[in-house]
Motif scaffolding. Structure first.
Motif, PDB file in Angstrom:
ATOM      1  N   ILE A 140       8.069   1.866  -4.612  1.00  0.00           N
ATOM      2  CA  ILE A 140       7.434   0.546  -4.500  1.00  0.00           C
ATOM      3  C   ILE A 140       8.464  -0.551  -4.721  1.00  0.00           C
ATOM      4  O   ILE A 140       8.535  -1.526  -3.952  1.00  0.00           O
ATOM      5  CB  ILE A 140       6.275   0.422  -5.508  1.00  0.00           C
ATOM      6  N   VAL A 141       9.273  -0.421  -5.757  1.00  0.00           N
ATOM      7  CA  VAL A 141      10.291  -1.426  -6.058  1.00  0.00           C
ATOM      8  C   VAL A 141      11.261  -1.564  -4.891  1.00  0.00           C
ATOM      9  O   VAL A 141      11.614  -2.693  -4.474  1.00  0.00           O
ATOM     10  CB  VAL A 141      11.033  -1.074  -7.357  1.00  0.00           C
TER      11      VAL A 141
ATOM     12  N   ALA B 117       0.853  -1.192   0.000  1.00  0.00           N
ATOM     13  CA  ALA B 117       0.000   0.000   0.000  1.00  0.00           C
ATOM     14  C   ALA B 117       0.883   1.234   0.000  1.00  0.00           C
ATOM     15  O   ALA B 117       2.042   1.184   0.430  1.00  0.00           O
ATOM     16  CB  ALA B 117      -0.904  -0.005   1.235  1.00  0.00           C
ATOM     17  N   PHE B 118       0.345   2.339  -0.471  1.00  0.00           N
ATOM     18  CA  PHE B 118       1.080   3.599  -0.392  1.00  0.00           C
ATOM     19  C   PHE B 118       0.145   4.716   0.056  1.00  0.00           C
ATOM     20  O   PHE B 118      -1.043   4.719  -0.252  1.00  0.00           O
ATOM     21  CB  PHE B 118       1.757   3.969  -1.716  1.00  0.00           C
ATOM     22  N   THR B 119       0.699   5.635   0.830  1.00  0.00           N
ATOM     23  CA  THR B 119      -0.070   6.800   1.245  1.00  0.00           C
ATOM     24  C   THR B 119      -0.108   7.824   0.120  1.00  0.00           C
ATOM     25  O   THR B 119       0.742   7.820  -0.774  1.00  0.00           O
ATOM     26  CB  THR B 119       0.530   7.432   2.508  1.00  0.00           C
ATOM     27  N   VAL B 120      -1.106   8.692   0.168  1.00  0.00           N
ATOM     28  CA  VAL B 120      -1.274   9.739  -0.845  1.00  0.00           C
ATOM     29  C   VAL B 120      -0.286  10.862  -0.553  1.00  0.00           C
ATOM     30  O   VAL B 120      -0.053  11.235   0.606  1.00  0.00           O
ATOM     31  CB  VAL B 120      -2.717  10.263  -0.831  1.00  0.00           C
ATOM     32  N   THR B 121       0.301  11.415  -1.591  1.00  0.00           N
ATOM     33  CA  THR B 121       1.335  12.436  -1.453  1.00  0.00           C
ATOM     34  C   THR B 121       0.743  13.802  -1.107  1.00  0.00           C
ATOM     35  O   THR B 121      -0.301  14.199  -1.629  1.00  0.00           O
ATOM     36  CB  THR B 121       2.138  12.531  -2.759  1.00  0.00           C
ATOM     37  N   ASN B 122       1.435  14.514  -0.239  1.00  0.00           N
ATOM     38  CA  ASN B 122       1.028  15.865   0.138  1.00  0.00           C
ATOM     39  C   ASN B 122       1.466  16.860  -0.940  1.00  0.00           C
ATOM     40  O   ASN B 122       2.560  17.421  -0.888  1.00  0.00           O
ATOM     41  CB  ASN B 122       1.659  16.237   1.483  1.00  0.00           C
ATOM     42  N   VAL B 123       0.584  17.053  -1.901  1.00  0.00           N
ATOM     43  CA  VAL B 123       0.890  17.977  -3.002  1.00  0.00           C
ATOM     44  C   VAL B 123       0.317  19.368  -2.743  1.00  0.00           C
ATOM     45  O   VAL B 123       0.401  20.248  -3.606  1.00  0.00           O
ATOM     46  CB  VAL B 123       0.320  17.447  -4.338  1.00  0.00           C
ATOM     47  N   PHE B 124      -0.226  19.578  -1.552  1.00  0.00           N
ATOM     48  CA  PHE B 124      -1.049  20.763  -1.329  1.00  0.00           C
ATOM     49  C   PHE B 124      -0.235  22.041  -1.166  1.00  0.00           C
ATOM     50  O   PHE B 124      -0.774  23.130  -1.322  1.00  0.00           O
ATOM     51  CB  PHE B 124      -1.957  20.510  -0.124  1.00  0.00           C
ATOM     52  N   GLU B 125       1.059  21.921  -0.870  1.00  0.00           N
ATOM     53  CA  GLU B 125       1.908  23.108  -0.874  1.00  0.00           C
ATOM     54  C   GLU B 125       2.169  23.566  -2.301  1.00  0.00           C
ATOM     55  O   GLU B 125       2.247  24.764  -2.575  1.00  0.00           O
ATOM     56  CB  GLU B 125       3.228  22.802  -0.169  1.00  0.00           C
ATOM     57  N   SER B 126       2.305  22.613  -3.211  1.00  0.00           N
ATOM     58  CA  SER B 126       2.584  22.936  -4.611  1.00  0.00           C
ATOM     59  C   SER B 126       1.320  23.252  -5.396  1.00  0.00           C
ATOM     60  O   SER B 126       1.365  23.971  -6.399  1.00  0.00           O
ATOM     61  CB  SER B 126       3.302  21.762  -5.288  1.00  0.00           C
ATOM     62  N   VAL B 127       0.194  22.711  -4.943  1.00  0.00           N
ATOM     63  CA  VAL B 127      -1.086  22.923  -5.633  1.00  0.00           C
ATOM     64  C   VAL B 127      -2.086  23.482  -4.621  1.00  0.00           C
ATOM     65  O   VAL B 127      -2.977  22.775  -4.134  1.00  0.00           O
ATOM     66  CB  VAL B 127      -1.612  21.607  -6.249  1.00  0.00           C
TER      67      VAL B 127
END
Length: 227
Positions: free
Chosen positions: A213-214, A141-151
């Motif tokens: 992931i790899v 599983a992966f967490t969602v990236t915090n893109v909110f500073e950039s967007v």
């Protein structure tokens, strides 16, 4: 198994070449990879200049399947699906495939509700993970990236996404899933990270996610070989 030219990505410290990915996964035990979920599972994303137009699921499957003539891969991801829909519409097909490694990429579309039902999201994830584990599959599983500073126009989703990540972490812990932490990953600050829709990674982001992931799967495989 599909291969592709990654020469244009060799100067990106956050990406891995196909050859390096194959090396890291050499000897990994998994022979049947399944990806299920929403558009993140389907691998949607715009091109990035200088990057192969290969989304993260195909990158991972190509590396994992290299040199394995019996390797099989199934992706049931569909754009727009909520977690409950993924469970209802995709789980049976995935179980019938009998994978030994699975990713469930779901939860993001549930966040478009003004008050997301994160208890329901966690329950659906827990049920899917439980069914897959009962059949013997490993899960990553992966967490969602915090893109909110950039967007910043997406800032309304920041707290909701952080809360979703907490649910993903909790379910992953309960089922001994390989967890790839992307919330604070440095790729989040890159100016060309997002596709035109502002929701999905462009291929530059897909390359970074696939690399993490790899590396995580390679580490899990190596740890098992040592114990």
């Amino acid at each position: 198994m599909t291969t592709y030219d990654l020469r244009s990505e060799t100067d990106d410290p956050l990406a891995l070449s196909h050859e390096e990915s194959v090396r890291l996964l050499r000897g990994a035990p998994w022979q049947r990879l399944a990806i299920m979920g929403d558009s993140f599972a389907a691998g949607l994303g715009d091109p990035s200049e200088g990057y192969a137009h290969v989304p993260w699921p195909r990158r991972v499957s190509a590396a994992l399947g290299a040199g394995k003539p019996d390797f099989a891969y199934l992706n049931t991801g569909v754009k727009g699906k909520r977690t409950g829909e993924v469970r209802a519409e995709q789980l049976d097909e995935i179980l019938a495939f009998r994978p030994d490694l699975v990713n469930v990429a779901a939860g993001g579309n549930d966040l478009f509700d003004a008050e997301p039902d994160l208890d329901g999201v966690e329950a659906d994830l827990d049920a899917m993970y439980g069914a897959l584990r009962a059949q013997g599959a490993d899960i990553f599983a992966f967490t969602v990236t915090n893109v909110f500073e950039s967007v910043p126009e997406l800032a309304v989703f920041s707290d909701r996404t952080a809360a979703l990540n907490d649910r993903i972490r909790a379910v992953a812990r309960r089922h001994d899933a390989v967890l790839i932490e992307m919330w604070h990953h440095p790729v989040r600050l890159r100016p060309n990270l997002m596709s035109a829709d502002g929701i999905h990674f462009a291929m530059e982001g897909h390359a970074a996610l696939a690399a993490e992931i790899v590396k995580a799967l390679g580490a899990r495989s190596a740890h098992r070989a040592e114990t």
